[in-house]
Design an enzyme around this catalytic site. Structure first.
Site, PDB file in Angstrom:
ATOM      1  N   SER A 139      85.085  81.956  54.242  1.00 21.42           N
ATOM      2  CA  SER A 139      84.867  81.090  55.398  1.00 21.42           C
ATOM      3  C   SER A 139      83.643  81.561  56.165  1.00 21.42           C
ATOM      4  O   SER A 139      83.214  82.717  56.038  1.00 21.42           O
ATOM      5  CB  SER A 139      86.093  81.162  56.323  1.00 21.42           C
ATOM      6  OG  SER A 139      85.870  80.508  57.560  1.00 21.42           O
ATOM      7  N   TYR A 152      92.814  85.549  61.021  1.00 23.17           N
ATOM      8  CA  TYR A 152      92.207  84.680  60.006  1.00 23.17           C
ATOM      9  C   TYR A 152      90.886  85.270  59.509  1.00 23.17           C
ATOM     10  O   TYR A 152      90.651  85.387  58.301  1.00 23.17           O
ATOM     11  CB  TYR A 152      91.971  83.294  60.598  1.00 23.17           C
ATOM     12  CG  TYR A 152      91.290  82.328  59.664  1.00 23.17           C
ATOM     13  CD1 TYR A 152      91.943  81.835  58.548  1.00 23.17           C
ATOM     14  CD2 TYR A 152      89.983  81.896  59.911  1.00 23.17           C
ATOM     15  CE1 TYR A 152      91.323  80.934  57.689  1.00 23.17           C
ATOM     16  CE2 TYR A 152      89.352  81.001  59.065  1.00 23.17           C
ATOM     17  CZ  TYR A 152      90.023  80.521  57.948  1.00 23.17           C
ATOM     18  OH  TYR A 152      89.406  79.640  57.101  1.00 23.17           O
TER      19      TYR A 152
END
Length: 256
Positions: A139, A152
């Protein structure tokens, strides 16, 4: 014979878009998800478009499930060529609100699921005696820090490290390992994240999404199909000489 790709988290969002793009690229596709109804619906769409697709229920946090999914894919199609470790969760948790449960779930699914996917795919490639491609979902949040994304982001930074490490370990077997790093993609999961951020600030949904979108150079949110195009490159022959890399596909948020 068609090349065969397995995509985890293929029931919606980015995973669904990747499955459909790889189908259009000529792959037979196995769609893996925790909720069978979702992956069955996507598989049906691909079948209705004259594609070869199967739906498999599996929890990527469970090693045996992932190995079984790879085996089912091979048993059905007779080959196995590309593994896309896309499944993941995205908790939005300020540092003082991180609990052991939040951390453990994200680690089991995002990090564990990626490791089991690499293990299962590489084992099958070696058993079949041919090269293969493994593609992991990192990401933009695995490239730089984002407020409220300690958990995350930590998993996505980890996936980049896993990608580099296993690329070196598996190169002698002709197996490449790369990652893709999306930015702010309009998906059900992203909408949930934006809503959580907005709720915690007492603001509307649009404000929550804007917190993520304001720094995109191209001034638009990503669609899942944008990310699927990057994965298409990593799955195809044009990336044969690339391994251990994490490609940003974020519209210009992080510049390395």
């Amino acid at each position: 014979m068609k090349k065969v790709a397995l995509i985890t988290g293929a029931g919606q969002g980015i995973g669904e878009a990747i499955a459909k793009r790889l189908h259009h690229d000529g792959f037979a596709v196995a769609l893996v998800g925790r909720t069978l109804d979702k992956v069955e619906a996507v598989a049906k769409e691909i079948q209705n478009d004259h594609g070869d697709a199967i739906a498999i229920q599996a929890d990527v946090a469970k090693r045996d499930d992932v190995f079984a999914a790879v085996q089912k894919t091979y048993d059905h199609f007779g080959d196995f060529n590309v593994m896309v470790n896309n499944a993941g969760v995205a908790p939005t948790t300020p540092i003082f609100e991180v609990t052991p449960e939040v951390l453990e779930e994200a680690e089991r699914i995002n990090v564990g699921g990626t490791i089991w996917g690499i293990q299962a795919a590489a084992t099958m490639f070696k058993n079949l005696g041919h090269a293969g491609k493994i593609i992991n979902a990192s990401s933009q949040a695995g490239m730089t820090g984002n407020p409220n994304l300690t958990v995350y982001g930590s998993t996505k930074f980890a996936i980049r490290g896993i990608t580099e490490t296993t690329a070196k370990e598996l190169a002698d077997d002709g197996i490449t390992v790369n990652a893709f790093c999306p930015g702010i993609v309009v998906t059900p999961m992203m909408n949930d994240i934006a809503q959580q951020v907005a709720d915690k600030a007492g603001k509307p949904f649009e404000w929550g999404m804007e917190q993520f979108a304001k720094d995109i150079a191209l001034k638009r949110l990503s669609q899942p199909e944008d990310v699927a195009g990057c994965v298409s490159y990593l799955a195809g022959p044009d990336s044969n000489y690339m391994t251990g890399q994490s490609l940003l596909i974020d519209g210009g948020m992080v510049f390395n």
